[in-house]
Design an enzyme around this catalytic site. Sequence first.
Site, PDB file in Angstrom:
ATOM      1  N   TYR A  58     -31.821 -37.645   5.438  1.00 23.32           N
ATOM      2  CA  TYR A  58     -32.699 -37.767   6.736  1.00 23.32           C
ATOM      3  C   TYR A  58     -32.850 -36.269   7.462  1.00 23.32           C
ATOM      4  O   TYR A  58     -31.995 -36.135   6.267  1.00 23.32           O
ATOM      5  CB  TYR A  58     -31.827 -37.322   8.802  1.00 23.32           C
ATOM      6  N   CYS A  61     -30.190 -33.296   8.719  1.00 23.00           N
ATOM      7  CA  CYS A  61     -29.211 -33.829   8.714  1.00 23.00           C
ATOM      8  C   CYS A  61     -28.899 -32.240   8.166  1.00 23.00           C
ATOM      9  O   CYS A  61     -29.203 -31.855   7.191  1.00 23.00           O
ATOM     10  CB  CYS A  61     -28.954 -35.111   7.852  1.00 23.00           C
ATOM     11  N   PHE A  63     -26.295 -31.661   7.230  1.00 22.45           N
ATOM     12  CA  PHE A  63     -25.483 -32.118   5.470  1.00 22.45           C
ATOM     13  C   PHE A  63     -26.511 -32.214   4.459  1.00 22.45           C
ATOM     14  O   PHE A  63     -25.809 -31.560   3.299  1.00 22.45           O
ATOM     15  CB  PHE A  63     -24.137 -33.156   5.698  1.00 22.45           C
ATOM     16  N   CYS A  64     -27.164 -33.355   5.009  1.00 18.71           N
ATOM     17  CA  CYS A  64     -27.994 -33.870   4.101  1.00 18.71           C
ATOM     18  C   CYS A  64     -29.316 -31.725   4.226  1.00 18.71           C
ATOM     19  O   CYS A  64     -29.520 -31.440   2.423  1.00 18.71           O
ATOM     20  CB  CYS A  64     -29.350 -34.310   4.668  1.00 18.71           C
TER      21      CYS A  64
END
Length: 178
Positions: A58, A61, A63-64
Site C-alpha cells: 500500500y 503503509c 511498513f511498506c
Amino acid sequence: MGAYVTYQEYLKIRKPIMNTPTGCEFFLDKGAVPEHQISRVVSCDADPLGIQLTLYQYQSCPFCCKVRAFLDYYGLPYNVIEVNPVFRQQMTWSKWKKVPVLLASSDNGFYQLNDSSMIISSIMSLLHDKKKDLHELTKCFPYVSYMKEDGKEVTEILNKYNLMFQDAPVDRTKDYLM
C-alpha cells in the site's frame, strides 16, 4: 515466584499451534503467482544482487515505506504492485494477507518474503554474503502460529530482526553500524 506465574499465564495466552522449522513455506512455484499489473518500476544503474524483486504494498503503509526506503538506499531495482486495500485481489495467491510482501525470483520459482523486518534482514544478509542463496536463507526465518485469547490465529516470523551471517566474524562496532 511472581515472574514464573506471569510466564505461565503468558504461555496460556500464546499456545503454539504450528511451528515450521524450515523455510520451504516461503517458496512458490512459478505458476503459483498470478500476473498483476505493475504500478511502478524502480530501476538503478547497478544491481548488486541480480535478483528480480517485486514489492506488493500500500503506498501509504509505514511498513511498506520502510521496505521501499531500504531498497532505494541500497540501490536495488524492484517492481511495485499496488494492492487494493479494500478487496486485496492482488494478494489472493498468498496465505499471508498483510503487506508488505516481497517476491524474490530464483531460477526455479519465487521466494515470498513477508514482514518488513524479515524482508530487510534477509536482503541485508544477501548483500553481506552474496554466495548465499534464497532457499538457504529462508530456512533461518521459521514462523510460528498461535491462538490469541479472542480465538484469532496469529502468525509471527522468528529471527526477523537478525542478520544471518555465514561463518565470517562480524564487526559490530559503532562505526560498522553507522
